[in-house]
Write a protein that holds these residues in place. Sequence first.
Motif, mmCIF file in Angstrom:
data_model
loop_
_atom_site.group_PDB
_atom_site.id
_atom_site.type_symbol
_atom_site.label_atom_id
_atom_site.label_comp_id
_atom_site.label_asym_id
_atom_site.label_seq_id
_atom_site.Cartn_x
_atom_site.Cartn_y
_atom_site.Cartn_z
ATOM 1 N N VAL A 44 83.292 35.043 -4.021
ATOM 2 C CA VAL A 44 82.907 36.415 -3.691
ATOM 3 C C VAL A 44 84.034 37.354 -4.115
ATOM 4 C CG1 VAL A 44 82.147 37.983 -1.877
ATOM 5 C CG2 VAL A 44 81.556 35.543 -1.747
ATOM 6 N N LEU A 45 83.645 38.375 -4.867
ATOM 7 C CA LEU A 45 84.603 39.355 -5.384
ATOM 8 C C LEU A 45 84.297 40.728 -4.803
ATOM 9 C CD1 LEU A 45 84.559 38.434 -9.196
ATOM 10 C CD2 LEU A 45 85.898 37.402 -7.378
ATOM 11 N N ILE A 46 85.318 41.558 -4.736
ATOM 12 C CA ILE A 46 85.141 42.947 -4.330
ATOM 13 C C ILE A 46 85.633 43.826 -5.469
ATOM 14 C CG2 ILE A 46 87.372 43.036 -3.140
ATOM 15 C CD1 ILE A 46 85.919 44.977 -1.120
ATOM 16 N N SER A 47 84.895 44.896 -5.728
ATOM 17 C CA SER A 47 85.243 45.797 -6.833
ATOM 18 C C SER A 47 86.076 46.977 -6.338
ATOM 19 C CB SER A 47 83.965 46.321 -7.490
ATOM 20 O OG SER A 47 83.328 47.252 -6.628
ATOM 21 N N ASN A 48 86.597 47.713 -7.297
ATOM 22 C CA ASN A 48 87.336 48.934 -6.979
ATOM 23 C C ASN A 48 86.441 49.956 -6.276
ATOM 24 O OD1 ASN A 48 86.114 49.093 -9.744
ATOM 25 N ND2 ASN A 48 86.781 51.228 -9.566
ATOM 26 N N THR A 49 85.129 49.791 -6.386
ATOM 27 C CA THR A 49 84.170 50.697 -5.719
ATOM 28 C C THR A 49 83.717 50.132 -4.374
ATOM 29 O OG1 THR A 49 82.338 49.678 -6.917
ATOM 30 C CG2 THR A 49 83.334 51.643 -7.909
ATOM 31 N N ARG A 50 84.384 49.047 -3.910
ATOM 32 C CA ARG A 50 84.119 48.393 -2.624
ATOM 33 C C ARG A 50 82.755 47.695 -2.566
ATOM 34 N NH1 ARG A 50 88.473 47.210 -0.671
ATOM 35 N NH2 ARG A 50 87.614 46.940 1.380
ATOM 36 N N GLN A 51 82.220 47.330 -3.727
ATOM 37 C CA GLN A 51 80.979 46.556 -3.787
ATOM 38 C C GLN A 51 81.345 45.085 -3.866
ATOM 39 O OE1 GLN A 51 79.840 48.989 -7.365
ATOM 40 N NE2 GLN A 51 77.792 48.527 -6.583
ATOM 41 N N TYR A 52 80.473 44.238 -3.317
ATOM 42 C CA TYR A 52 80.686 42.801 -3.378
ATOM 43 C C TYR A 52 79.796 42.180 -4.448
ATOM 44 C CZ TYR A 52 83.056 43.499 1.043
ATOM 45 O OH TYR A 52 83.921 43.938 2.011
ATOM 46 N N PHE A 53 80.333 41.187 -5.124
ATOM 47 C CA PHE A 53 79.613 40.447 -6.151
ATOM 48 C C PHE A 53 79.893 38.971 -5.959
ATOM 49 C CE2 PHE A 53 80.555 44.625 -7.891
ATOM 50 C CZ PHE A 53 79.314 45.034 -8.365
ATOM 51 N N VAL A 54 78.898 38.141 -6.239
ATOM 52 C CA VAL A 54 79.033 36.700 -6.098
ATOM 53 C C VAL A 54 78.964 36.072 -7.483
ATOM 54 C CG1 VAL A 54 78.002 34.625 -5.101
ATOM 55 C CG2 VAL A 54 77.980 36.784 -3.809
ATOM 56 N N PHE A 55 79.914 35.196 -7.770
ATOM 57 C CA PHE A 55 79.935 34.478 -9.035
ATOM 58 C C PHE A 55 79.961 32.985 -8.745
ATOM 59 C CE2 PHE A 55 81.140 38.616 -10.469
ATOM 60 C CZ PHE A 55 80.732 38.683 -11.791
ATOM 61 N N MET A 56 79.140 32.240 -9.475
ATOM 62 C CA MET A 56 79.093 30.781 -9.349
ATOM 63 C C MET A 56 79.560 30.172 -10.664
ATOM 64 S SD MET A 56 75.444 30.261 -7.433
ATOM 65 C CE MET A 56 75.683 28.474 -7.285
ATOM 66 N N ILE A 57 80.560 29.303 -10.559
ATOM 67 C CA ILE A 57 81.105 28.650 -11.758
ATOM 68 C C ILE A 57 81.392 27.180 -11.448
ATOM 69 C CG2 ILE A 57 82.084 30.784 -12.681
ATOM 70 C CD1 ILE A 57 84.860 29.754 -11.766
ATOM 71 N N PRO A 58 81.442 26.347 -12.483
ATOM 72 C CA PRO A 58 81.808 24.945 -12.261
ATOM 73 C C PRO A 58 83.191 24.851 -11.615
ATOM 74 C CG PRO A 58 80.868 25.205 -14.444
ATOM 75 C CD PRO A 58 81.093 26.593 -13.892
ATOM 76 N N VAL A 59 83.352 23.844 -10.766
ATOM 77 C CA VAL A 59 84.578 23.718 -9.969
ATOM 78 C C VAL A 59 85.851 23.543 -10.781
ATOM 79 C CG1 VAL A 59 83.378 22.893 -7.910
ATOM 80 C CG2 VAL A 59 84.184 21.236 -9.621
ATOM 81 N N HIS A 60 85.741 23.071 -12.002
ATOM 82 C CA HIS A 60 86.939 22.831 -12.807
ATOM 83 C C HIS A 60 87.345 24.038 -13.653
ATOM 84 C CE1 HIS A 60 83.778 22.202 -15.725
ATOM 85 N NE2 HIS A 60 84.658 22.112 -16.703
ATOM 86 N N LEU A 61 86.571 25.112 -13.600
ATOM 87 C CA LEU A 61 86.859 26.304 -14.400
ATOM 88 C C LEU A 61 87.408 27.431 -13.523
ATOM 89 C CD1 LEU A 61 83.721 26.356 -16.741
ATOM 90 C CD2 LEU A 61 86.010 25.444 -17.225
ATOM 91 N N GLN A 62 87.955 28.466 -14.180
ATOM 92 C CA GLN A 62 88.479 29.629 -13.482
ATOM 93 C C GLN A 62 87.731 30.877 -13.917
ATOM 94 O OE1 GLN A 62 92.701 29.630 -14.459
ATOM 95 N NE2 GLN A 62 93.150 28.867 -12.405
ATOM 96 N N LEU A 63 87.523 31.778 -12.965
ATOM 97 C CA LEU A 63 86.908 33.063 -13.284
ATOM 98 C C LEU A 63 87.843 33.893 -14.147
ATOM 99 C CD1 LEU A 63 85.332 34.622 -10.058
ATOM 100 C CD2 LEU A 63 84.144 33.881 -12.122
ATOM 101 N N ASP A 64 87.250 34.662 -15.043
ATOM 102 C CA ASP A 64 87.985 35.668 -15.797
ATOM 103 C C ASP A 64 87.626 37.011 -15.149
ATOM 104 O OD1 ASP A 64 88.558 37.756 -17.677
ATOM 105 O OD2 ASP A 64 88.644 36.254 -19.271
ATOM 106 N N LEU A 65 88.550 37.541 -14.373
ATOM 107 C CA LEU A 65 88.253 38.752 -13.601
ATOM 108 C C LEU A 65 87.920 39.952 -14.478
ATOM 109 C CD1 LEU A 65 90.804 38.454 -10.658
ATOM 110 C CD2 LEU A 65 88.379 37.843 -10.690
#
Length: 151
Positions: A44-65
């Motif tokens: 779960v991510l929060i944006s500079n506008t205070r909105q929440y977003f959910v990202f699902m990725i494989p466990v061995h990878l990293q999000l690119d913010l």
Amino acid sequence: MRILDQHSIPYMVHEYPHKNEAVDGIHVASLLNQNVEQVYKTLVLISNTRQYFVFMIPVHLQLDLKKCAKIAQVKSVDMIPVKEINKITGYVRGGCSPLGMKKEYPIFIYEECVLYDTICFSGGKIGLQIEMNPMDLIELRHIKCVDCVKA
């Protein structure tokens, strides 16, 4: 699982041993004898506008913010603080599921999920994983498939 049952969506449940604490996803994949490319973590991510977003990725990878911010059409995003996970989602760290959160946030999933017949993700508590067809999940929650991981 009640949500999936209500929509007559097939799934399987997998349980793994834990000591009431989060287990890293790669270890979960190993415990379940699953391919790490098919075991997904829900972030779960929060944006500079205070909105929440959910990202699902494989466990061995990293999000690119930076990619995530562009996808969400905001200036920037950051991971929510661990102490806020329960307040925002209703889940604990290590048990966050894309299904049944307190509110419905926009969800994005790594585009390669469609290469597999099934993927696994948290069933809402530590020690519980749901395995199902990714297309059923995408359709149920109106999830967008995106390239959101670090190269």
